[in-house]
Write a protein that holds these residues in place. Structure first.
Motif, PDB file in Angstrom:
ATOM      1  N   GLU A   1       0.333  -1.316  -0.334  1.00  0.00           N
ATOM      2  CA  GLU A   1       0.266  -0.136  -0.354  1.00  0.00           C
ATOM      3  C   GLU A   1       1.002   1.908  -0.315  1.00  0.00           C
ATOM      4  N   ASP A   2       1.867   1.161   0.203  1.00  0.00           N
ATOM      5  CA  ASP A   2       3.232   1.812   0.222  1.00  0.00           C
ATOM      6  C   ASP A   2       3.648   2.990  -0.850  1.00  0.00           C
TER       7      ASP A   2
ATOM      8  N   ASP B   1       1.261   4.551  -6.653  1.00  0.00           N
ATOM      9  CA  ASP B   1      -0.100   3.835  -7.897  1.00  0.00           C
ATOM     10  C   ASP B   1       0.788   3.213  -9.293  1.00  0.00           C
TER      11      ASP B   1
END
Length: 159
Positions: A131-132, A135
Motif C-alpha cells: 500500500e506504500d 499507484d
C-alpha cells in the motif's frame, strides 16, 4: 565476346549489392525487434546512478522501446509514495530539464507506459507494505523477471 566478359561482372555486382542490401534490412529488422523491450534493473543507492538509469530509460522509451524497470534494494525507495531524494541531480547538457530527482523521472516514465516493479524481496526487507508503493507499481515475481532475463529478444541493463 567483349560484351560477355563485361556483363557477367556487372550482373554479379548488381546481384551482390541486392543480396547485401537485403541482408542488411533483415539485420536492421532484427535489431528493431530486439529493441522493442528492455529490462532495467536498478539496485544502486547512488543518486547519480539512479538518475542516469532513469535518463537512459527515458531515452530508450523515446526511441520506441517498451521499458520495464525493476527496483531493488535502496532503489526500491524510489517507488514509495512520498519518497524524496536528498537532492536533485543535474541532467546532461543536451537535456533542458536542468535539475531533477530520479523519482520524478521514474514517475514520468511510468506515465508514458513504463512498467515499474519492486523486487520480490524489497517489501519483506523494508519498513513498507504494498500500500506504500506508488499507484501502478507492482511487486515482481522471480518467475516473470527470470523469463524476461532469459529471453534473448529483451536486453537487460543493470545499474
Amino acid at each position: 565476346m567483349v560484351i560477355k566478359n563485361v556483363i557477367p561482372p556487372v550482373l554479379a555486382a548488381a546481384l551482390a549489392a541486392l543480396v547485401f542490401s537485403g541482408s542488411a534490412m533483415s539485420d536492421e529488422h532484427e535489431v528493431e525487434k530486439q529493441a522493442d523491450q528492455a529490462l532495467v534493473i536498478l539496485t544502486n543507492g547512488s543518486l547519480q546512478t539512479q538518475g542516469m538509469a532513469m535518463i537512459l530509460s527515458n531515452a530508450m522509451q523515446q526511441q520506441g522501446t517498451r521499458v520495464h524497470i525493476l527496483l531493488c534494494d535502496a532503489s526500491g525507495d524510489l517507488a514509495v509514495e512520498g519518497y524524496e531524494s536528498a537532492e536533485a541531480i543535474n541532467t546532461p547538457p543536451s537535456n533542458p530539464a536542468g535539475r531533477v530527482k530520479p523519482e520524478a523521472i521514474l514517475s514520468m516514465l511510468q506515465e508514458k507506459g513504463a512498467n515499474v516493479d519492486v523486487c520480490a524481496i524489497y517489501l519483506p526487507n523494508s519498513e513498507y507494505d504494498k500500500e506504500d508503493l506508488l499507484d501502478g507499481v507492482g511487486v515482481a515475481t522471480p518467475e516473470a523477471i527470470a523469463q524476461m532475463m532469459t529471453d534473448p529478444a529483451i536486453p537487460v541493463y543493470s545499474f
